[in-house]
Structures are given as C-alpha cells and as structure tokens.
Design a protein around this motif. Structure first.
Motif, PDB file in Angstrom:
ATOM      1  N   GLY A  32       7.949  -0.543 -19.299  1.00  0.00           N
ATOM      2  CA  GLY A  32       6.505  -0.470 -19.167  1.00  0.00           C
ATOM      3  C   GLY A  32       5.890  -1.741 -18.618  1.00  0.00           C
ATOM      4  N   LEU A  33       6.320  -2.889 -19.149  1.00  0.00           N
ATOM      5  CA  LEU A  33       5.753  -4.163 -18.712  1.00  0.00           C
ATOM      6  C   LEU A  33       6.127  -4.493 -17.271  1.00  0.00           C
ATOM      7  CD1 LEU A  33       6.214  -6.438 -21.854  1.00  0.00           C
ATOM      8  CD2 LEU A  33       4.150  -5.257 -21.080  1.00  0.00           C
ATOM      9  N   LEU A  34       7.375  -4.264 -16.899  1.00  0.00           N
ATOM     10  CA  LEU A  34       7.801  -4.581 -15.534  1.00  0.00           C
ATOM     11  C   LEU A  34       7.136  -3.673 -14.504  1.00  0.00           C
ATOM     12  CD1 LEU A  34      11.622  -5.301 -16.068  1.00  0.00           C
ATOM     13  CD2 LEU A  34       9.818  -6.954 -15.517  1.00  0.00           C
ATOM     14  N   THR A  35       7.082  -2.383 -14.806  1.00  0.00           N
ATOM     15  CA  THR A  35       6.444  -1.450 -13.870  1.00  0.00           C
ATOM     16  C   THR A  35       4.965  -1.770 -13.710  1.00  0.00           C
ATOM     17  OG1 THR A  35       7.986   0.283 -14.580  1.00  0.00           O
ATOM     18  CG2 THR A  35       6.061   0.975 -13.318  1.00  0.00           C
ATOM     19  N   GLY A  36       4.282  -1.991 -14.816  1.00  0.00           N
ATOM     20  CA  GLY A  36       2.871  -2.317 -14.755  1.00  0.00           C
ATOM     21  C   GLY A  36       2.606  -3.632 -14.049  1.00  0.00           C
ATOM     22  N   THR A  37       3.473  -4.614 -14.273  1.00  0.00           N
ATOM     23  CA  THR A  37       3.302  -5.923 -13.638  1.00  0.00           C
ATOM     24  C   THR A  37       3.473  -5.833 -12.132  1.00  0.00           C
ATOM     25  OG1 THR A  37       4.057  -7.094 -15.631  1.00  0.00           O
ATOM     26  CG2 THR A  37       4.177  -8.291 -13.536  1.00  0.00           C
ATOM     27  N   VAL A  38       4.454  -5.085 -11.681  1.00  0.00           N
ATOM     28  CA  VAL A  38       4.658  -4.910 -10.232  1.00  0.00           C
ATOM     29  C   VAL A  38       3.441  -4.237  -9.612  1.00  0.00           C
ATOM     30  CG1 VAL A  38       6.015  -3.714  -8.483  1.00  0.00           C
ATOM     31  CG2 VAL A  38       7.168  -4.895 -10.355  1.00  0.00           C
ATOM     32  N   PHE A  39       2.954  -3.172 -10.248  1.00  0.00           N
ATOM     33  CA  PHE A  39       1.769  -2.483  -9.746  1.00  0.00           C
ATOM     34  C   PHE A  39       0.561  -3.416  -9.732  1.00  0.00           C
ATOM     35  CE2 PHE A  39       3.083   2.160 -10.920  1.00  0.00           C
ATOM     36  CZ  PHE A  39       4.154   2.055 -10.040  1.00  0.00           C
ATOM     37  N   ALA A  40       0.415  -4.206 -10.793  1.00  0.00           N
ATOM     38  CA  ALA A  40      -0.725  -5.110 -10.905  1.00  0.00           C
ATOM     39  C   ALA A  40      -0.685  -6.192  -9.830  1.00  0.00           C
ATOM     40  CB  ALA A  40      -0.746  -5.746 -12.294  1.00  0.00           C
ATOM     41  N   MET A  41       0.470  -6.816  -9.646  1.00  0.00           N
ATOM     42  CA  MET A  41       0.593  -7.886  -8.662  1.00  0.00           C
ATOM     43  C   MET A  41       0.311  -7.382  -7.254  1.00  0.00           C
ATOM     44  SD  MET A  41       3.911  -9.994 -10.069  1.00  0.00           S
ATOM     45  CE  MET A  41       3.872 -11.093  -8.639  1.00  0.00           C
ATOM     46  N   ALA A  42       0.779  -6.189  -6.954  1.00  0.00           N
ATOM     47  CA  ALA A  42       0.547  -5.621  -5.622  1.00  0.00           C
ATOM     48  C   ALA A  42      -0.946  -5.453  -5.357  1.00  0.00           C
ATOM     49  CB  ALA A  42       1.258  -4.276  -5.499  1.00  0.00           C
ATOM     50  N   GLN A  43      -1.674  -4.959  -6.344  1.00  0.00           N
ATOM     51  CA  GLN A  43      -3.108  -4.753  -6.176  1.00  0.00           C
ATOM     52  C   GLN A  43      -3.880  -6.075  -6.128  1.00  0.00           C
ATOM     53  OE1 GLN A  43      -3.105  -1.845  -4.895  1.00  0.00           O
ATOM     54  NE2 GLN A  43      -4.766  -0.978  -6.125  1.00  0.00           N
ATOM     55  N   GLN A  62       0.805  -1.219   0.000  1.00  0.00           N
ATOM     56  CA  GLN A  62       0.000   0.000   0.000  1.00  0.00           C
ATOM     57  C   GLN A  62       0.840   1.273   0.000  1.00  0.00           C
ATOM     58  OE1 GLN A  62      -2.350   0.837   3.519  1.00  0.00           O
ATOM     59  NE2 GLN A  62      -3.985   1.739   2.297  1.00  0.00           N
ATOM     60  N   ALA A  63       1.775   1.374   0.943  1.00  0.00           N
ATOM     61  CA  ALA A  63       2.541   2.614   1.099  1.00  0.00           C
ATOM     62  C   ALA A  63       3.630   2.763   0.040  1.00  0.00           C
ATOM     63  CB  ALA A  63       3.154   2.680   2.494  1.00  0.00           C
ATOM     64  N   VAL A  64       4.345   1.669  -0.232  1.00  0.00           N
ATOM     65  CA  VAL A  64       5.496   1.753  -1.140  1.00  0.00           C
ATOM     66  C   VAL A  64       5.070   1.622  -2.600  1.00  0.00           C
ATOM     67  CG1 VAL A  64       7.722   0.749  -1.779  1.00  0.00           C
ATOM     68  CG2 VAL A  64       7.045   0.881   0.636  1.00  0.00           C
ATOM     69  N   ILE A  65       4.490   0.468  -2.947  1.00  0.00           N
ATOM     70  CA  ILE A  65       4.183   0.208  -4.358  1.00  0.00           C
ATOM     71  C   ILE A  65       2.999   1.043  -4.834  1.00  0.00           C
ATOM     72  CG2 ILE A  65       3.494  -1.547  -6.024  1.00  0.00           C
ATOM     73  CD1 ILE A  65       5.027  -3.590  -4.406  1.00  0.00           C
ATOM     74  N   HIS A  66       1.954   1.138  -4.007  1.00  0.00           N
ATOM     75  CA  HIS A  66       0.761   1.857  -4.450  1.00  0.00           C
ATOM     76  C   HIS A  66       0.964   3.373  -4.424  1.00  0.00           C
ATOM     77  CE1 HIS A  66      -3.502   3.314  -4.197  1.00  0.00           C
ATOM     78  NE2 HIS A  66      -3.619   2.440  -5.171  1.00  0.00           N
ATOM     79  N   LYS A  67       1.298   3.914  -3.280  1.00  0.00           N
ATOM     80  CA  LYS A  67       1.393   5.370  -3.160  1.00  0.00           C
ATOM     81  C   LYS A  67       2.712   5.926  -3.707  1.00  0.00           C
ATOM     82  CE  LYS A  67      -1.767   5.723   0.782  1.00  0.00           C
ATOM     83  NZ  LYS A  67      -1.951   6.167   2.197  1.00  0.00           N
ATOM     84  N   THR A  68       3.834   5.379  -3.210  1.00  0.00           N
ATOM     85  CA  THR A  68       5.131   5.885  -3.672  1.00  0.00           C
ATOM     86  C   THR A  68       5.353   5.566  -5.147  1.00  0.00           C
ATOM     87  OG1 THR A  68       6.035   5.557  -1.448  1.00  0.00           O
ATOM     88  CG2 THR A  68       7.613   5.875  -3.244  1.00  0.00           C
ATOM     89  N   GLY A  69       4.936   4.376  -5.567  1.00  0.00           N
ATOM     90  CA  GLY A  69       5.066   4.012  -6.977  1.00  0.00           C
ATOM     91  C   GLY A  69       4.277   4.935  -7.874  1.00  0.00           C
ATOM     92  N   ARG A  70       3.071   5.269  -7.450  1.00  0.00           N
ATOM     93  CA  ARG A  70       2.247   6.203  -8.211  1.00  0.00           C
ATOM     94  C   ARG A  70       2.928   7.564  -8.335  1.00  0.00           C
ATOM     95  NH1 ARG A  70      -2.843   7.322  -4.931  1.00  0.00           N
ATOM     96  NH2 ARG A  70      -1.244   8.340  -3.660  1.00  0.00           N
ATOM     97  N   ASN A  71       3.477   8.064  -7.239  1.00  0.00           N
ATOM     98  CA  ASN A  71       4.145   9.364  -7.271  1.00  0.00           C
ATOM     99  C   ASN A  71       5.399   9.330  -8.137  1.00  0.00           C
ATOM    100  OD1 ASN A  71       2.214  10.417  -5.534  1.00  0.00           O
ATOM    101  ND2 ASN A  71       3.399   9.966  -3.690  1.00  0.00           N
ATOM    102  N   ALA A  72       6.081   8.185  -8.152  1.00  0.00           N
ATOM    103  CA  ALA A  72       7.286   8.051  -8.977  1.00  0.00           C
ATOM    104  C   ALA A  72       6.929   8.154 -10.457  1.00  0.00           C
ATOM    105  CB  ALA A  72       7.980   6.725  -8.682  1.00  0.00           C
ATOM    106  N   VAL A  73       5.816   7.518 -10.852  1.00  0.00           N
ATOM    107  CA  VAL A  73       5.390   7.594 -12.254  1.00  0.00           C
ATOM    108  C   VAL A  73       4.960   9.016 -12.597  1.00  0.00           C
ATOM    109  CG1 VAL A  73       3.699   6.794 -13.940  1.00  0.00           C
ATOM    110  CG2 VAL A  73       4.749   5.173 -12.358  1.00  0.00           C
ATOM    111  N   TYR A  74       4.304   9.692 -11.660  1.00  0.00           N
ATOM    112  CA  TYR A  74       3.952  11.093 -11.888  1.00  0.00           C
ATOM    113  C   TYR A  74       5.217  11.932 -12.129  1.00  0.00           C
ATOM    114  CZ  TYR A  74      -0.849  10.238 -10.264  1.00  0.00           C
ATOM    115  OH  TYR A  74      -2.139   9.796 -10.121  1.00  0.00           O
ATOM    116  N   ALA A  75       6.266  11.637 -11.370  1.00  0.00           N
ATOM    117  CA  ALA A  75       7.526  12.373 -11.528  1.00  0.00           C
ATOM    118  C   ALA A  75       8.132  12.104 -12.899  1.00  0.00           C
ATOM    119  CB  ALA A  75       8.501  11.968 -10.422  1.00  0.00           C
ATOM    120  N   VAL A  76       8.064  10.851 -13.351  1.00  0.00           N
ATOM    121  CA  VAL A  76       8.577  10.509 -14.687  1.00  0.00           C
ATOM    122  C   VAL A  76       7.778  11.256 -15.751  1.00  0.00           C
ATOM    123  CG1 VAL A  76       8.807   8.649 -16.380  1.00  0.00           C
ATOM    124  CG2 VAL A  76       9.464   8.249 -14.009  1.00  0.00           C
TER     125      VAL A  76
END
Length: 266
Positions: free
Chosen positions: A201-212, A74-88
């Motif tokens: 793209g595939l690795l980032t999306g897969t990590v986000f998907a698996m976490a959810q 929740q905190a790392v992959i969901h929230k921090t990951g989301r903010n990291a993509v926003y930064a990119v």
C-alpha cells in the motif's frame, strides 16, 4: 500480548481469525497515527515545505511544468497504474464472490474478503467527496506557479467567492494508499505477513503520489492527507467488521483464552 487464540466452551476454535487486544490495536493503529498526522498538518500549515518541494519541478523561466505531459508519469503511472489498481480491486471482489460458496476454500475468509473490498472503496469515496467540497488548489492552478488561484492551506480562511478546488485530498494516490487495507487483512488472517501488505500500500501510493507531484498536480501535503484518510478508513471498517475479535484477555473469555504456543494442561 496482542494475538490470542480463542477456544470455546467445547474446546473448539471460535473461528480461523486471530483475536486482537483492543487497547493495543487502538494505541498503535488509531491514537499514535492520529498524533503523527496532526503534527504533520501543523508542520505543513506553518512552513513552506509544499512550495519548496514543488519549485524543484517547475520551470520558472518558461513558466510551465515540464513533466506535466511526460509519458511515464501520465500514460504509465497515472492511467495504466490506475487501471492496474482497478484490476486488483476486481480480483478482490471475485474472491469475495467465490467465498460465498460453502465448498470454496475461500469460504472461511469471507468476512476478511468482505472487509478488503469495503475498506478498498471507502477511502477513495471519502476523498472524492472531500475533493468536491474543499477550496485548496493544485500547484499548476496557483499564482505562485503561473496559475490564477491563491495558494491556500488547510487551516487558512477562505473567501466566499472562491470556487471549489477539486484537488484536495489527492485522488490518484488514494488508489495506491487504499491498499493499506492489505495490512489489516493480514493482521487478522496471517499476522506474519502484515508488513508485506503495508509495504504494498505504501509503495504503490508513494509512486502514484510522486508522479503527480512532479507533474504539478498535487502538493506533498495533499498526498499525506490522502494516506491518513485511507489508513483511518481501513482501521474504522476493520473495527466494524471484526469488533468481536478486538477483545481484552481479562474481560472476554477469561477462562477460555489460551495464549499461542502455551499448552493446555487441563
């Protein structure tokens, strides 16, 4: 041959981008992926793969999703990951703005950077729209896993009394899968690096998907649908931005196209 160097009538390069064969592009980036996607949709519609996988993360005895509030998911992959993509995404936008200066080293790639930004937001926007209109629910909402909603698949009939699910397609993984736009960016700018862009793209999306999925927020089919939306959105935007670069060697510039690495003896 997919990649060609286009030379104008005066012997000057048309521009710094690659020229792609239209039929080959459509075959490998639209037609074949579309067939694979349709096959997956039918597979998930008529099997219980989604439910079978979700059961591995649901505690039946306690009737809860034990990892729903896990700090890593929740905190790392969901929230921090989301903010990291926003930064990119912000970095891509900054590069585009910088390219508007004619003296900038990024100036020759202004169109490609504009594509990168546009394709990066198109997929998530389409998914946001679909989420607000579909009646497919998250695993933690369905009765199979302690919720109150029915488990509905994509092609199931829907009662008029059901509320919008706000769960399909998957929103969070779209932030990762939208980075498949890097594949198309490299395809037109530096083809040798296109699979690196795809991998990001595939690795980032897969990590986000698996976490959810582990948290109980989505079924696997939700994330695969999201990947397809992001891919086809990027491909469509790419064709709009680079329609003049999707040429057939026999129909366009027939006298002025010289394959790469073939010397001009005239």
């Amino acid at each position: 041959m997919i990649f060609l160097t286009v030379v104008g009538n005066k012997g000057l390069l048309l521009n710094s981008y690659k020229v792609l064969d239209f039929s080959q592009f459509v075959k490998y980036h639209i037609s074949l992926p579309l067939l694979a996607w349709l096959a997956l949709l039918l597979c998930f519609q008529y099997t219980q793969i989604d439910v079978w996988l979700a059961k591995h993360f649901y505690n039946t005895a306690l009737q809860q999703w034990p990892y729903r509030e896990h700090w890593l998911l929740q905190a790392v992959i969901h929230k921090t990951g989301r903010n990291a993509v926003y930064a990119v995404g912000g970095g891509m936008l900054i590069c585009l703005i910088m390219s508007c200066r004619t003296t900038s080293k990024l100036s020759p790639y202004r169109r490609a950077l504009a594509f990168l930004v546009m394709a990066g937001v198109t997929g998530p926007l389409v998914i946001t729209y679909l989420k607000s209109h579909t009646h497919i629910y998250c695993p933690w909402d369905v009765s199979l896993f302690g919720g109150s909603k029915p488990h509905i698949k994509l092609f199931d009939s829907i009662s008029d009394t059901l509320s919008v699910g706000h769960c399909f397609p998957a929103g969070h993984s779209s932030l990762g899968f939208t980075l498949v736009n890097l594949y198309f960016f490299c395809l037109i700018v530096k083809p040798a690096y296109k699979f690196y862009g795809l991998a990001i793209g595939l690795l980032t999306g897969t990590v986000f998907a698996m976490a959810q999925e582990i948290r109980g927020a989505h079924f696997l089919s939700h994330d695969l649908f999201t990947l397809a939306v992001c891919w086809f959105c990027s491909a469509t935007v790419f064709m709009l931005f680079f329609r003049k670069h999707l040429l057939s060697a026999t129909e366009n510039f027939p006298e002025n196209i010289i394959p790469n690495n073939v010397p001009n003896n005239r």
